[in-house]
Design a protein around this motif. Structure first.
Motif, mmCIF file in Angstrom:
data_model
loop_
_atom_site.group_PDB
_atom_site.id
_atom_site.type_symbol
_atom_site.label_atom_id
_atom_site.label_comp_id
_atom_site.label_asym_id
_atom_site.label_seq_id
_atom_site.Cartn_x
_atom_site.Cartn_y
_atom_site.Cartn_z
ATOM 1 N N GLN A 180 0.825 -1.207 0.000
ATOM 2 C CA GLN A 180 0.000 0.000 0.000
ATOM 3 C C GLN A 180 0.862 1.261 0.000
ATOM 4 O OE1 GLN A 180 -2.445 -1.015 3.497
ATOM 5 N NE2 GLN A 180 -4.200 -0.687 2.168
ATOM 6 N N ALA A 181 1.882 1.279 0.837
ATOM 7 C CA ALA A 181 2.760 2.443 0.917
ATOM 8 C C ALA A 181 3.531 2.631 -0.385
ATOM 9 C CB ALA A 181 3.715 2.301 2.098
ATOM 10 N N SER A 182 3.940 1.546 -1.015
ATOM 11 C CA SER A 182 4.668 1.637 -2.284
ATOM 12 C C SER A 182 3.815 2.293 -3.360
ATOM 13 C CB SER A 182 5.104 0.252 -2.753
ATOM 14 O OG SER A 182 6.078 -0.271 -1.890
ATOM 15 N N ILE A 212 1.576 4.530 -2.868
ATOM 16 C CA ILE A 212 1.509 5.957 -2.558
ATOM 17 C C ILE A 212 2.795 6.655 -2.993
ATOM 18 C CG2 ILE A 212 1.410 7.642 -0.666
ATOM 19 C CD1 ILE A 212 -0.380 5.543 0.811
ATOM 20 N N VAL A 213 3.935 6.025 -2.757
ATOM 21 C CA VAL A 213 5.240 6.606 -3.064
ATOM 22 C C VAL A 213 5.557 6.551 -4.559
ATOM 23 C CG1 VAL A 213 7.731 6.384 -2.652
ATOM 24 C CG2 VAL A 213 6.133 6.135 -0.759
ATOM 25 N N ALA A 214 5.033 5.558 -5.247
ATOM 26 C CA ALA A 214 5.351 5.352 -6.664
ATOM 27 C C ALA A 214 4.966 6.558 -7.512
ATOM 28 C CB ALA A 214 4.634 4.103 -7.174
ATOM 29 N N GLY A 215 5.792 6.831 -8.524
ATOM 30 C CA GLY A 215 5.529 7.938 -9.427
ATOM 31 C C GLY A 215 4.400 7.654 -10.402
ATOM 32 N N ASP A 216 4.231 6.401 -10.743
ATOM 33 C CA ASP A 216 3.162 5.978 -11.646
ATOM 34 C C ASP A 216 2.899 4.488 -11.400
ATOM 35 O OD1 ASP A 216 4.834 4.290 -13.452
ATOM 36 O OD2 ASP A 216 5.676 6.206 -14.092
ATOM 37 N N PRO A 217 1.864 3.916 -12.017
ATOM 38 C CA PRO A 217 1.512 2.513 -11.749
ATOM 39 C C PRO A 217 2.613 1.498 -12.069
ATOM 40 C CG PRO A 217 -0.310 3.622 -12.825
ATOM 41 C CD PRO A 217 0.857 4.578 -12.853
ATOM 42 N N THR A 218 3.554 1.847 -12.931
ATOM 43 C CA THR A 218 4.621 0.908 -13.279
ATOM 44 C C THR A 218 5.863 1.075 -12.414
ATOM 45 O OG1 THR A 218 5.524 2.398 -14.967
ATOM 46 C CG2 THR A 218 3.842 0.812 -15.675
ATOM 47 N N ASP A 219 5.895 2.115 -11.592
ATOM 48 C CA ASP A 219 7.042 2.375 -10.720
ATOM 49 C C ASP A 219 7.028 1.402 -9.541
ATOM 50 O OD1 ASP A 219 9.265 3.540 -9.592
ATOM 51 O OD2 ASP A 219 8.217 5.315 -8.859
ATOM 52 N N PRO A 226 12.124 1.200 -4.200
ATOM 53 C CA PRO A 226 12.765 0.316 -3.220
ATOM 54 C C PRO A 226 12.167 0.530 -1.831
ATOM 55 C CG PRO A 226 14.310 1.977 -4.010
ATOM 56 C CD PRO A 226 13.042 2.169 -4.759
ATOM 57 N N ARG A 227 12.219 -0.510 -1.020
ATOM 58 C CA ARG A 227 11.645 -0.419 0.325
ATOM 59 C C ARG A 227 12.275 0.693 1.142
ATOM 60 N NH1 ARG A 227 10.856 -6.721 1.238
ATOM 61 N NH2 ARG A 227 8.782 -6.848 0.340
ATOM 62 N N SER A 228 13.557 0.948 0.929
ATOM 63 C CA SER A 228 14.207 2.021 1.685
ATOM 64 C C SER A 228 13.550 3.369 1.381
ATOM 65 C CB SER A 228 15.706 2.076 1.391
ATOM 66 O OG SER A 228 15.934 2.323 0.024
ATOM 67 N N ASP A 229 13.144 3.610 0.128
ATOM 68 C CA ASP A 229 12.452 4.853 -0.217
ATOM 69 C C ASP A 229 11.082 4.916 0.440
ATOM 70 O OD1 ASP A 229 14.627 5.515 -1.744
ATOM 71 O OD2 ASP A 229 13.614 5.320 -3.687
ATOM 72 N N VAL A 230 10.400 3.773 0.482
ATOM 73 C CA VAL A 230 9.078 3.721 1.111
ATOM 74 C C VAL A 230 9.197 3.999 2.610
ATOM 75 C CG1 VAL A 230 7.082 2.243 1.608
ATOM 76 C CG2 VAL A 230 8.192 2.132 -0.639
ATOM 77 N N ASP A 234 11.670 5.659 4.115
ATOM 78 C CA ASP A 234 12.043 7.067 4.271
ATOM 79 C C ASP A 234 10.829 7.979 4.140
ATOM 80 O OD1 ASP A 234 14.668 6.332 4.627
ATOM 81 O OD2 ASP A 234 15.306 6.897 2.603
ATOM 82 N N ALA A 235 9.983 7.709 3.157
ATOM 83 C CA ALA A 235 8.788 8.528 2.945
ATOM 84 C C ALA A 235 7.833 8.405 4.134
ATOM 85 C CB ALA A 235 8.084 8.117 1.654
ATOM 86 N N ALA A 236 7.660 7.194 4.645
ATOM 87 C CA ALA A 236 6.751 6.983 5.778
ATOM 88 C C ALA A 236 7.261 7.681 7.035
ATOM 89 C CB ALA A 236 6.567 5.491 6.035
ATOM 90 N N LEU A 237 8.556 7.588 7.288
ATOM 91 C CA LEU A 237 9.127 8.247 8.466
ATOM 92 C C LEU A 237 9.031 9.760 8.349
ATOM 93 C CD1 LEU A 237 12.283 6.022 9.027
ATOM 94 C CD2 LEU A 237 10.186 6.069 10.408
ATOM 95 N N THR A 238 9.321 10.287 7.172
ATOM 96 C CA THR A 238 9.213 11.730 6.953
ATOM 97 C C THR A 238 7.774 12.187 7.154
ATOM 98 O OG1 THR A 238 11.071 11.689 5.428
ATOM 99 C CG2 THR A 238 9.599 13.575 5.274
ATOM 100 N N HIS A 239 6.831 11.434 6.614
ATOM 101 C CA HIS A 239 5.418 11.781 6.764
ATOM 102 C C HIS A 239 4.999 11.771 8.237
ATOM 103 C CE1 HIS A 239 1.198 12.172 5.848
ATOM 104 N NE2 HIS A 239 0.954 11.103 6.583
#
Length: 86
Positions: free
Chosen positions: A19-21, A23-30, A33-37, A39-44
């Motif tokens: 689910q988080a991926s 939200i973070v993805a730029g488009d449906p094919t993106d 990486p889990r590290s980006d997900v 990082d985004a969740a912690l920042t949020h």
């Protein structure tokens, strides 16, 4: 908090990552990486906490509670924000 290098992913965590991926993805094919997900969740989480604290100075407690109450950040009416996660 301890430093860990691996995550145990049970079915619930895998579902949360999926689910988080999305939200973070730029488009449906993106497929970020889990590290980006993470990082985004912690920042949020950190930004949401600060936004709630700032809003408490401007709005009544019930308005903040109605708008910001989640399973991760809970607002105790007229007292404080506390983490319900873990």
């Amino acid at each position: 908090m301890t430093d860990r290098t691996s995550l145990k992913l049970n079915d619930e965590r895998k579902h949360l990552f999926e689910q988080a991926s999305q939200i973070v993805a730029g488009d449906p094919t993106d497929n970020p990486p889990r590290s980006d997900v993470i990082d985004a969740a912690l920042t949020h989480l950190i930004e949401s906490h600060q936004n709630i604290e700032n809003a408490r100075k401007k709005y009544p407690p019930q308005t903040i509670k109605d708008c910001a109450n989640t399973s991760v950040l809970g607002l105790r009416y007229r007292t404080s924000i506390e983490s319900k996660w873990r």
